[in-house]
Design a protein around this motif. Structure first.
Motif, PDB file in Angstrom:
ATOM      1  N   ASN A 250      -2.456  -7.311  -9.706  1.00  9.76           N
ATOM      2  CA  ASN A 250      -1.400  -7.360 -10.715  1.00  9.76           C
ATOM      3  C   ASN A 250      -0.851  -5.945 -10.866  1.00  9.76           C
ATOM      4  O   ASN A 250      -1.509  -5.069 -11.442  1.00  9.76           O
ATOM      5  CB  ASN A 250      -1.937  -7.886 -12.039  1.00  9.76           C
ATOM      6  N   ILE A 251       0.349  -5.710 -10.346  1.00 12.79           N
ATOM      7  CA  ILE A 251       0.898  -4.366 -10.212  1.00 12.79           C
ATOM      8  C   ILE A 251       2.150  -4.230 -11.062  1.00 12.79           C
ATOM      9  O   ILE A 251       3.012  -5.118 -11.084  1.00 12.79           O
ATOM     10  CB  ILE A 251       1.231  -4.053  -8.739  1.00 12.79           C
ATOM     11  N   SER A 252       2.218  -3.107 -11.745  1.00 11.35           N
ATOM     12  CA  SER A 252       3.437  -2.714 -12.446  1.00 11.35           C
ATOM     13  C   SER A 252       4.046  -1.538 -11.695  1.00 11.35           C
ATOM     14  O   SER A 252       3.351  -0.559 -11.400  1.00 11.35           O
ATOM     15  CB  SER A 252       3.129  -2.324 -13.892  1.00 11.35           C
TER      16      SER A 252
ATOM     17  N   THR B 243       9.411  -5.915 -19.067  1.00  8.99           N
ATOM     18  CA  THR B 243       9.401  -6.868 -20.182  1.00  8.99           C
ATOM     19  C   THR B 243       8.213  -7.806 -20.152  1.00  8.99           C
ATOM     20  O   THR B 243       8.055  -8.633 -21.035  1.00  8.99           O
ATOM     21  CB  THR B 243      10.689  -7.700 -20.158  1.00  8.99           C
ATOM     22  N   GLY B 244       7.389  -7.685 -19.123  1.00 10.59           N
ATOM     23  CA  GLY B 244       6.204  -8.507 -19.048  1.00 10.59           C
ATOM     24  C   GLY B 244       6.405  -9.828 -18.374  1.00 10.59           C
ATOM     25  O   GLY B 244       5.502 -10.661 -18.365  1.00 10.59           O
ATOM     26  N   VAL B 245       7.569 -10.069 -17.791  1.00  9.55           N
ATOM     27  CA  VAL B 245       7.799 -11.317 -17.080  1.00  9.55           C
ATOM     28  C   VAL B 245       7.112 -11.255 -15.740  1.00  9.55           C
ATOM     29  O   VAL B 245       7.260 -10.278 -14.994  1.00  9.55           O
ATOM     30  CB  VAL B 245       9.318 -11.564 -16.893  1.00  9.55           C
ATOM     31  N   LEU B 246       6.347 -12.269 -15.401  1.00 14.78           N
ATOM     32  CA  LEU B 246       5.587 -12.287 -14.160  1.00 14.78           C
ATOM     33  C   LEU B 246       6.523 -12.570 -13.004  1.00 14.78           C
ATOM     34  O   LEU B 246       7.250 -13.555 -13.001  1.00 14.78           O
ATOM     35  CB  LEU B 246       4.489 -13.344 -14.224  1.00 14.78           C
ATOM     36  N   GLU B 247       6.509 -11.706 -12.005  1.00 18.11           N
ATOM     37  CA  GLU B 247       7.345 -11.874 -10.825  1.00 18.11           C
ATOM     38  C   GLU B 247       6.519 -12.459  -9.698  1.00 18.11           C
ATOM     39  O   GLU B 247       5.474 -11.917  -9.346  1.00 18.11           O
ATOM     40  CB  GLU B 247       7.934 -10.524 -10.403  1.00 18.11           C
ATOM     41  N   GLU B 248       6.963 -13.552  -9.148  1.00 12.82           N
ATOM     42  CA  GLU B 248       6.218 -14.190  -8.076  1.00 12.82           C
ATOM     43  C   GLU B 248       6.137 -13.259  -6.883  1.00 12.82           C
ATOM     44  O   GLU B 248       7.125 -12.641  -6.486  1.00 12.82           O
ATOM     45  CB  GLU B 248       6.889 -15.500  -7.677  1.00 12.82           C
ATOM     46  N   GLY B 249       4.963 -13.168  -6.305  1.00 17.26           N
ATOM     47  CA  GLY B 249       4.776 -12.219  -5.217  1.00 17.26           C
ATOM     48  C   GLY B 249       4.035 -12.776  -4.038  1.00 17.26           C
ATOM     49  O   GLY B 249       3.509 -12.007  -3.254  1.00 17.26           O
ATOM     50  N   ILE B 250       3.911 -14.077  -3.889  1.00 13.55           N
ATOM     51  CA  ILE B 250       3.226 -14.619  -2.726  1.00 13.55           C
ATOM     52  C   ILE B 250       4.288 -15.233  -1.810  1.00 13.55           C
ATOM     53  O   ILE B 250       4.921 -16.219  -2.129  1.00 13.55           O
ATOM     54  CB  ILE B 250       2.160 -15.668  -3.123  1.00 13.55           C
ATOM     55  N   ASP B 251       4.550 -14.565  -0.709  1.00  3.89           N
ATOM     56  CA  ASP B 251       5.517 -15.054   0.263  1.00  3.89           C
ATOM     57  C   ASP B 251       5.028 -14.624   1.627  1.00  3.89           C
ATOM     58  O   ASP B 251       3.828 -14.612   1.882  1.00  3.89           O
ATOM     59  CB  ASP B 251       6.912 -14.524  -0.068  1.00  3.89           C
TER      60      ASP B 251
ATOM     61  N   CYS C 177     -10.426 -10.504   2.576  1.00  2.00           N
ATOM     62  CA  CYS C 177      -9.561 -11.548   2.048  1.00  2.00           C
ATOM     63  C   CYS C 177      -8.115 -11.074   2.083  1.00  2.00           C
ATOM     64  O   CYS C 177      -7.838  -9.871   2.026  1.00  2.00           O
ATOM     65  CB  CYS C 177      -9.952 -11.916   0.612  1.00  2.00           C
ATOM     66  N   ASP C 178      -7.208 -12.023   2.166  1.00  2.00           N
ATOM     67  CA  ASP C 178      -5.797 -11.678   2.144  1.00  2.00           C
ATOM     68  C   ASP C 178      -5.416 -11.159   0.761  1.00  2.00           C
ATOM     69  O   ASP C 178      -6.086 -11.432  -0.237  1.00  2.00           O
ATOM     70  CB  ASP C 178      -4.958 -12.900   2.505  1.00  2.00           C
ATOM     71  N   MET C 179      -4.309 -10.397   0.692  1.00  2.00           N
ATOM     72  CA  MET C 179      -3.885  -9.764  -0.550  1.00  2.00           C
ATOM     73  C   MET C 179      -2.772 -10.589  -1.192  1.00  2.00           C
ATOM     74  O   MET C 179      -1.772 -10.920  -0.548  1.00  2.00           O
ATOM     75  CB  MET C 179      -3.394  -8.338  -0.283  1.00  2.00           C
ATOM     76  N   LEU C 180      -2.960 -10.923  -2.477  1.00  2.88           N
ATOM     77  CA  LEU C 180      -1.943 -11.603  -3.271  1.00  2.88           C
ATOM     78  C   LEU C 180      -1.441 -10.612  -4.311  1.00  2.88           C
ATOM     79  O   LEU C 180      -2.153 -10.259  -5.247  1.00  2.88           O
ATOM     80  CB  LEU C 180      -2.521 -12.849  -3.950  1.00  2.88           C
ATOM     81  N   VAL C 181      -0.219 -10.130  -4.127  1.00  2.00           N
ATOM     82  CA  VAL C 181       0.358  -9.106  -4.992  1.00  2.00           C
ATOM     83  C   VAL C 181       1.416  -9.750  -5.876  1.00  2.00           C
ATOM     84  O   VAL C 181       2.305 -10.449  -5.375  1.00  2.00           O
ATOM     85  CB  VAL C 181       0.973  -7.958  -4.161  1.00  2.00           C
ATOM     86  N   LYS C 182       1.289  -9.531  -7.172  1.00  2.00           N
ATOM     87  CA  LYS C 182       2.275 -10.002  -8.133  1.00  2.00           C
ATOM     88  C   LYS C 182       2.724  -8.823  -8.984  1.00  2.00           C
ATOM     89  O   LYS C 182       1.906  -8.168  -9.632  1.00  2.00           O
ATOM     90  CB  LYS C 182       1.692 -11.109  -9.013  1.00  2.00           C
ATOM     91  N   PHE C 183       4.037  -8.566  -8.971  1.00  2.00           N
ATOM     92  CA  PHE C 183       4.609  -7.475  -9.742  1.00  2.00           C
ATOM     93  C   PHE C 183       5.018  -7.981 -11.120  1.00  2.00           C
ATOM     94  O   PHE C 183       5.469  -9.110 -11.293  1.00  2.00           O
ATOM     95  CB  PHE C 183       5.832  -6.902  -9.023  1.00  2.00           C
TER      96      PHE C 183
END
Length: 620
Positions: free
Chosen positions: A343-345, A376-384, A366-372
């Motif tokens: 979980n990255i800002s 404002t704290g809105v979760l940005e989808e990051g798995i592609d 393990c593979d890396m799942l990064v979500k930015f």
């Protein structure tokens, strides 16, 4: 209880001469006895006292001895009671113990040596009083249960030293597991027996008596033929090994071999030649060394093909391998079915990376799942397809170069000691981040010093200059030593900076002015490598993640540019590939003009590239 001559404690029966508040034997309170004597208002107490008075008049108070005899008789009476089947003591069942059994098989070129087979040891639960034949049967049955490819047998039971289990070692008693355990002094779980095919054991046993080296007899050919004149020599038709070739060449045509095993046969001519005529064969020992000298491969022989991939820890670098091949090979252990989440800002990439790498559930395989997350704290989808992962690793490498564990100019940074970073184990974490970034498809740091990378790769080259020193005083002192024009000036400069040189172990007597280069080079190596060796070793441990350090040591020329700063010109093709045109539908008039414009754009880039190359050659 008061009986005129004294009283007894109602709890323990101890005789007392007078009534006290507590019993001096059991410590129980006796206040209620005094109250019972003084209080006669209650009917129950009065009746009890009257009854005691009557009993005391009619029957004298029993003594302490009588009380103890009565208690002993009652105790024996209770012990003699029969409580039925539940109270009867059952015979103790003998517990089984756990030992280990394994397989032994032939080992070596001749197959006469026995060696335990790896991965063939199993636990076995048995009776401590089991004998050798029963233990052999149980071991064979256990092995056949878990190994369907076992031979029919028969088998023998062996100790770890390959001797058969018949007697307890060091005695004449028949084998019992409990007695063997007592003699060896180990727990049952640490005792291991082996089973082996009887034919393999007999082969090893038969050859054990001939372990000593055979005697070497040196004789002439005529003597050997005379000794073998009445013996028919067996010559096999199919010779599978080339060891017979030497014997055939030694024998004359049409003659049978008369050489005994262990004999060195010298021809009669060589035996009769004096040392002067045949200096190469001056003694029998020279003949022996010629025959038993190691084989040397000739240059004209055809080389044997060797698979280089089998040698994982050699420093020989393959010439036909590329950087993508190395990274693909290192990424094989990664399990793409499992992910480690980050979980990255973007405002604080380093903090999110440290939390992700130090998480107990994190695994580099393990593979890396990064979500930015935005501000404002809105979760940005990051798995592609890996875009967020590459963006995160790129930002992480940019933040890593500005950490206090690195020092030096831009693009040539090296590790320095930092107490706070040592406590946080930041050096190991930095090395791990670099290895994970490269193997997981991200960029390399591209800012490490070449001398540091060469040291990590195990290469002895060190070509640092004064430009790497960020401390102005140290850099100025090294520049003065390097600019010394005479021996006197060099000695004076060294004495002026003797404290600095002595700290690095570089203060020494100089005889020529040319030694100034060695002094500066030694100080730079101490400043960059030696004084930071402890943190460099910890950084190396982090680089060992996913076998990246081993790959760096095997292929330094391919992986060093990933870690070091490298400057290269941007080509027209690379610049053209950065843009993706948004074209009109095919067949339209606008599409024809756009195609012509794209051709003009490509020509413009080529002209710019040619102009830059021309200017480069003019300036150089």
């Amino acid at each position: 209880m008061d009986c005129g001559r004294g009283m007894f404690c109602p709890f323990c029966g101890k005789h007392m001469n007078s009534l006290t508040r507590f019993c001096f034997t059991c410590g129980r309170c006796l206040e209620f006895l005094k109250d019972a004597d003084q209080t006669e208002t209650l009917e129950t107490q009065g009746t009890s006292r009257q009854l005691d008075t009557v009993l005391s008049k009619n029957n004298p108070c029993p003594s302490y001895k009588q009380f103890m005899e009565y208690r002993s008789s009652k105790s024996k009476e209770r012990q003699s009671f029969n409580y039925g089947p539940k109270g009867r003591s059952k015979p103790k069942e003998r517990k089984q113990v756990q030992i280990n059994v394994g397989l032994m098989g032939p080992h070596g070129t001749d197959g006469t040596d026995l060696k335990p087979l790896r991965g063939k040891t199993l636990p076995l639960f048995t009776d401590p009083e089991v004998a050798a034949p029963d233990l052999l049967k149980q071991a064979v049955q256990k092995m056949r249960t878990f190994n369907k490819d076992m031979h029919e047998g028969p088998y023998v039971l062996l100790y770890p030293d390959c001797s058969e289990v018949v007697l307890v070692p060091g005695s004449e008693r028949s084998f019992k597991l409990a007695e063997y355990k007592k003699e060896i002094g180990k727990a049952y779980s640490r005792i291991t027996f082996f089973i082996c095919l009887e034919k393999h054991y007999k082969r090893e046993y038969d050859t054990s008596d001939s372990d000593s080296d055979s005697e070497i007899a040196i004789t002439t050919r005529s003597t050997a033929e005379f000794n073998r004149a009445d013996t028919l020599v067996f010559e096999p038709q199919n010779r599978s090994t080339p060891k017979y070739k030497l014997e055939d060449e030694r024998d004359a045509p049409g003659q049978s071999s008369t050489i005994q095993p262990g004999q060195i046969v010298i021809s009669d001519a060589e035996d009769l030649d004096p040392p002067e005529t045949n200096p190469e064969k001056t003694s029998c020992y020279s003949k022996y060394t010629d025959l038993y000298s190691p084989n040397v491969e000739q240059e004209d022989e055809e080389p044997v093909a060797v698979n280089v991939k089998n040698f994982q820890h050699t420093a020989i670098e393959e010439t036909d391998i590329t950087l993508p091949d190395i990274v693909a090979n290192l990424s094989l252990p990664i399990d793409h079915k499992k992910v480690s989440r980050f979980n990255i800002s973007r405002a604080n990439v380093w903090d999110g990376a440290v939390r992700g790498f130090k998480r107990t559930t994190y695994s580099e395989t393990c593979d890396m799942l990064v979500k930015f997350t935005d501000d404002t704290g809105v979760l940005e989808e990051g798995i592609d397809t890996g875009g967020p992962r590459r963006e995160f690793l790129t930002l992480l490498m940019k933040h890593l170069k500005d950490r206090p564990i690195f020092d030096g100019p831009e693009g040539h940074r090296f590790l320095v000691y930092n107490a706070n970073a040592v406590r946080e184990d930041e050096y190991y974490l930095a090395g791990k981040m670099i290895a994970v970034s490269v193997v997981h498809g991200g960029p390399g740091p591209h800012f490490l010093s070449e001398d540091l990378v060469h040291y990590l790769a195990g290469q002895p080259s060190f070509k640092a200059t004064n430009n790497l020193i960020t401390d102005e005083e140290i850099g100025k002192a090294l520049q003065e030593i390097e600019n010394a024009a005479s021996l006197d000036a060099l000695q004076e400069c060294m004495m002026r900076h003797s404290t600095m040189l002595q700290t690095a172990g570089c203060l020494r007597h100089v005889a020529t002015v040319e030694e100034k280069k060695e002094i500066v080079s030694d100080y730079l190596q101490w400043y960059i490598i030696d004084r930071n060796s402890s943190v460099i070793d910890r950084f190396r441990d982090g680089l060992s993640t996913l076998e990246f350090l081993n790959a760096l040591q095997q292929h330094p020329t391919l992986l060093a540019p990933v870690l070091c700063h490298s400057e290269r010109r941007l080509t027209a093709f690379e610049l053209e590939s950065l843009f993706k045109p948004d074209l009109s539908p095919s067949g339209s008039n606008r599409r024809l003009k756009e195609s012509q414009t794209m051709a003009y754009w490509a020509d413009y880039l080529l002209d710019c590239e040619g102009l830059l190359v021309h200017l480069f050659f003019i300036t150089s």
